[in-house]
Motif scaffolding. Structure first.
Motif, PDB file in Angstrom:
ATOM      1  N   ALA A   1      -0.073   2.845   9.746  1.00  0.00           N
ATOM      2  CA  ALA A   1       0.390   3.291   8.428  1.00  0.00           C
ATOM      3  C   ALA A   1       1.634   4.156   8.566  1.00  0.00           C
ATOM      4  N   ARG A   2       2.554   3.986   7.619  1.00  0.00           N
ATOM      5  CA  ARG A   2       3.802   4.750   7.634  1.00  0.00           C
ATOM      6  C   ARG A   2       3.889   5.768   6.508  1.00  0.00           C
ATOM      7  N   HIS A   3       2.967   5.714   5.551  1.00  0.00           N
ATOM      8  CA  HIS A   3       2.912   6.760   4.530  1.00  0.00           C
ATOM      9  C   HIS A   3       1.490   6.828   3.987  1.00  0.00           C
ATOM     10  N   PRO A   4       1.131   7.903   3.260  1.00  0.00           N
ATOM     11  CA  PRO A   4      -0.278   8.119   2.908  1.00  0.00           C
ATOM     12  C   PRO A   4      -0.926   7.012   2.101  1.00  0.00           C
ATOM     13  N   GLN A   5      -0.133   6.245   1.344  1.00  0.00           N
ATOM     14  CA  GLN A   5      -0.695   5.180   0.522  1.00  0.00           C
ATOM     15  C   GLN A   5      -0.222   3.803   0.968  1.00  0.00           C
ATOM     16  N   ASP A   6       0.047   3.668   2.242  1.00  0.00           N
ATOM     17  CA  ASP A   6       0.488   2.371   2.770  1.00  0.00           C
ATOM     18  C   ASP A   6      -0.586   1.319   2.505  1.00  0.00           C
ATOM     19  N   GLN A   7      -0.128   0.083   2.315  1.00  0.00           N
ATOM     20  CA  GLN A   7      -1.025  -1.055   2.107  1.00  0.00           C
ATOM     21  C   GLN A   7      -0.258  -2.325   2.412  1.00  0.00           C
ATOM     22  N   THR A   8      -0.958  -3.402   2.634  1.00  0.00           N
ATOM     23  CA  THR A   8      -0.326  -4.667   2.985  1.00  0.00           C
ATOM     24  C   THR A   8       0.693  -5.077   1.930  1.00  0.00           C
ATOM     25  N   GLY A   9       1.928  -5.325   2.372  1.00  0.00           N
ATOM     26  CA  GLY A   9       2.940  -5.904   1.495  1.00  0.00           C
ATOM     27  C   GLY A   9       3.689  -4.937   0.615  1.00  0.00           C
ATOM     28  N   VAL A  10       3.345  -3.647   0.622  1.00  0.00           N
ATOM     29  CA  VAL A  10       4.053  -2.697  -0.223  1.00  0.00           C
ATOM     30  C   VAL A  10       5.504  -2.596   0.238  1.00  0.00           C
ATOM     31  N   MET A  11       6.416  -2.342  -0.690  1.00  0.00           N
ATOM     32  CA  MET A  11       7.831  -2.264  -0.363  1.00  0.00           C
ATOM     33  C   MET A  11       8.221  -0.823  -0.040  1.00  0.00           C
ATOM     34  N   PHE A  12       8.857  -0.625   1.113  1.00  0.00           N
ATOM     35  CA  PHE A  12       9.413   0.669   1.451  1.00  0.00           C
ATOM     36  C   PHE A  12      10.797   0.816   0.819  1.00  0.00           C
ATOM     37  N   GLU A  13      11.288   2.050   0.803  1.00  0.00           N
ATOM     38  CA  GLU A  13      12.668   2.258   0.365  1.00  0.00           C
ATOM     39  C   GLU A  13      13.592   1.460   1.284  1.00  0.00           C
ATOM     40  N   GLY A  14      14.563   0.818   0.674  1.00  0.00           N
ATOM     41  CA  GLY A  14      15.462  -0.026   1.446  1.00  0.00           C
ATOM     42  C   GLY A  14      15.064  -1.487   1.439  1.00  0.00           C
ATOM     43  N   GLY A  15      13.918  -1.810   0.820  1.00  0.00           N
ATOM     44  CA  GLY A  15      13.535  -3.199   0.648  1.00  0.00           C
ATOM     45  C   GLY A  15      12.694  -3.785   1.754  1.00  0.00           C
ATOM     46  N   GLU A  16      12.300  -2.981   2.759  1.00  0.00           N
ATOM     47  CA  GLU A  16      11.448  -3.491   3.824  1.00  0.00           C
ATOM     48  C   GLU A  16      10.003  -3.586   3.348  1.00  0.00           C
ATOM     49  N   ARG A  17       9.339  -4.692   3.674  1.00  0.00           N
ATOM     50  CA  ARG A  17       7.953  -4.904   3.258  1.00  0.00           C
ATOM     51  C   ARG A  17       7.004  -4.442   4.372  1.00  0.00           C
ATOM     52  N   SER A  18       5.984  -3.679   3.984  1.00  0.00           N
ATOM     53  CA  SER A  18       5.043  -3.144   4.960  1.00  0.00           C
ATOM     54  C   SER A  18       4.245  -4.259   5.623  1.00  0.00           C
ATOM     55  N   GLN A  19       4.072  -4.129   6.940  1.00  0.00           N
ATOM     56  CA  GLN A  19       3.218  -5.040   7.691  1.00  0.00           C
ATOM     57  C   GLN A  19       1.882  -4.404   8.063  1.00  0.00           C
ATOM     58  N   TYR A  20       1.626  -3.236   7.510  1.00  0.00           N
ATOM     59  CA  TYR A  20       0.314  -2.596   7.691  1.00  0.00           C
ATOM     60  C   TYR A  20      -0.769  -3.581   7.234  1.00  0.00           C
TER      61      TYR A  20
END
Length: 241
Positions: free
Chosen positions: A186-205
């Motif tokens: 996880a990269r932030h407290p509410q990370d989840q599959t597919g969520v978008m990070f700032e800058g447009g990167e999609r989470s792979q969590y």
């Protein structure tokens, strides 16, 4: 004086009327969360244990370590895991950090008086409150939502059939996800599959928002609903963030 290990091995949260809550991240509580925590400690009427990163290891059972995936989970999923772990190994109550509306002593006494029941919670509020389990199981859960209890406040007997099945299913999920979690923690407290990070990167969590709690908990409640009591134990669901 009893040792910590002896205390934890003998702890019975239902008998001793103890309520757990947790703040599993390192981020500070918002003012609303701080007021909600104050309401929990002031209104619940029984001892409250708030587990944080600072005291987490004080509450690890001496014979049952936390799952090795724990360190890779988001703060939200850590809280999901801890309520499962505490309800199985210690029993007693668990509440989210939300405004508590009434004392809990009567809820403890009701479950104590029904030894054939594993837990007590509030009736799920509507089909919209049901975990979004896909397929026919999700349809069955929504159609039977009044047999379900919610995820935010409840009381359980430790080592009960329900908590045994609940923790086993949670550990099976984490076993299956462990390698992916090591690669994509996880990269932030509410990370989840597919969520978008700032800058447009999609989470792979690799864990979806409700995958580790609601998607496990609600099907088990429906399967074992005759072992669960319903009561007015729900917290407030407004203005807690």
């Amino acid at each position: 004086m009893r040792s910590r290990d002896e205390y934890l091995r003998n702890l019975d949260g239902l008998r001793d009327q103890i309520v757990f809550c947790s703040w599993a991240g390192t981020n500070a509580l918002s003012p609303q969360r701080a007021m909600a925590l104050l309401s929990v400690t002031m209104r619940i009427g029984v001892p409250v244990v708030c587990v944080t990163p600072g005291n987490l290891m004080d509450w690890q059972h001496p014979d049952q370590p936390f799952h090795p995936a724990y360190e890779f989970l988001s703060a939200t999923h850590r809280a999901d895991y801890l309520r499962t772990y505490f309800m199985h190994h210690y029993g007693g109550g668990y509440t989210d950090i939300k405004q508590t509306l009434r004392p809990w002593r009567g809820f403890f006494e009701r479950l104590q008086a029904h030894p054939g029941h594993d837990g007590l919670g509030y009736t799920e509020i509507s089909p919209r409150g049901v975990a979004p389990v896909p397929g026919p199981m999700g349809d069955e859960l929504r159609a039977n939502y009044q047999k379900l209890i919610g995820l935010c406040a409840f009381i359980y007997r430790k080592h009960s059939p329900f908590t045994t099945a609940w923790l086993a299913a949670t550990h099976a999920l984490l076993d299956a996800k462990l390698d992916a979690l090591r690669t994509h923690p996880a990269r932030h407290p509410q990370d989840q599959t597919g969520v978008m990070f700032e800058g447009g990167e999609r989470s792979q969590y690799p864990i979806a928002w409700t995958e580790m709690l609601g998607n496990v908990f609600h099907p088990l409640v429906l399967q074992m609903h005759e072992r669960i009591l319903h009561d007015e134990i729900a917290p407030s669901f407004t203005q807690y963030r």
